[in-house]
Design an enzyme around this catalytic site. Sequence first.
Site, PDB file in Angstrom:
ATOM      1  N   THR A  28       0.834  -1.187   0.000  1.00 16.99           N
ATOM      2  CA  THR A  28       0.000   0.000   0.000  1.00 16.99           C
ATOM      3  C   THR A  28       0.878   1.250   0.000  1.00 16.99           C
ATOM      4  O   THR A  28       1.965   1.242   0.588  1.00 16.99           O
ATOM      5  CB  THR A  28      -0.902   0.002   1.250  1.00 16.99           C
ATOM      6  OG1 THR A  28      -1.665  -1.209   1.286  1.00 16.99           O
ATOM      7  CG2 THR A  28      -1.844   1.188   1.266  1.00 16.99           C
ATOM      8  N   ALA A  85       7.864   1.622   2.105  1.00 19.95           N
ATOM      9  CA  ALA A  85       8.257   1.800   3.506  1.00 19.95           C
ATOM     10  C   ALA A  85       8.368   3.282   3.813  1.00 19.95           C
ATOM     11  O   ALA A  85       8.589   4.103   2.920  1.00 19.95           O
ATOM     12  CB  ALA A  85       9.578   1.084   3.797  1.00 19.95           C
ATOM     13  N   GLY A  97       3.575   1.728   7.971  1.00 18.51           N
ATOM     14  CA  GLY A  97       2.309   2.014   8.638  1.00 18.51           C
ATOM     15  C   GLY A  97       1.806   3.419   8.436  1.00 18.51           C
ATOM     16  O   GLY A  97       0.795   3.800   9.030  1.00 18.51           O
ATOM     17  N   GLY A  98       2.498   4.191   7.582  1.00 18.79           N
ATOM     18  CA  GLY A  98       2.018   5.535   7.297  1.00 18.79           C
ATOM     19  C   GLY A  98       0.628   5.537   6.697  1.00 18.79           C
ATOM     20  O   GLY A  98      -0.146   6.483   6.874  1.00 18.79           O
ATOM     21  N   GLU A 105      -0.043  -5.699   6.070  1.00 17.95           N
ATOM     22  CA  GLU A 105       1.231  -5.679   5.347  1.00 17.95           C
ATOM     23  C   GLU A 105       2.228  -6.653   5.967  1.00 17.95           C
ATOM     24  O   GLU A 105       2.939  -7.366   5.249  1.00 17.95           O
ATOM     25  CB  GLU A 105       1.808  -4.264   5.345  1.00 17.95           C
ATOM     26  CG  GLU A 105       1.070  -3.311   4.424  1.00 17.95           C
ATOM     27  CD  GLU A 105       1.536  -1.880   4.530  1.00 17.95           C
ATOM     28  OE1 GLU A 105       1.309  -1.109   3.587  1.00 17.95           O
ATOM     29  OE2 GLU A 105       2.134  -1.525   5.569  1.00 17.95           O
TER      30      GLU A 105
END
Length: 228
Positions: A28, A85, A97-98, A105
């Site tokens: 993502t 990343a 995780g942004g 993920e």
Amino acid sequence: MANIESKRRVALAALGHVKDGMVIGVGTGSTVSCFIEILGERVREGLKILAVPTSHQSAILLAEQGVPLTTLTEHPSLDLVVDGADEVDLDLNLIKGGGAALTQEKIVASATECLIIIVDSSKVVKRLGETRGVPVEVIPMAWKLVKYKLEKKGAKVVLREGMGKAGPVVTDNGNFILDVNFPEIRNPDNLERELNSIPGIVENGLFVGLAELVYVGNDKDLKVLRKK
């Protein structure tokens, strides 16, 4: 901020690993969105693959590009995974995780021995935590308790708020995200385990020892970081 040429450069490099008949995981984020667009072009040209998305966002983008979708239930072992990343250190440890998709993920990343990360050069750091905190996914009822426990350890903790909506960000799993800034991250491996030992935490954004290689793009060229 990375330009489109930089993103396309790393996306094409990752696409070079994708072969007919593969089942791949797709992450993502904005750089991965570029990968999905190019992947869709290849699928329309005849490439035959199946893709496991890590979020609703990537599932929608893949479907729009005509890429056939599958699940880990049907294919629990993946040929490779391509993801982005938020930070990458020189040992290929990551903060992710942004986009609030860190749990799915990490699950998808654990389903392969070939995790390929695509980033721009601004994401490479000497030590994790230099430019951002560690996202932590928490059960909603426990967020204040988890925040309290982490603050007792010296961290600065913020509940992630939604953009264009009132209230917190809600993950695809129905949970909240805490962004946790530590004074220093000396041992990502230990911290990853320590965070996941706190009741209420579902998963955290430290990805330690999972990446096989990282493609790093900038305005002019491409750099490859490989697992030592």
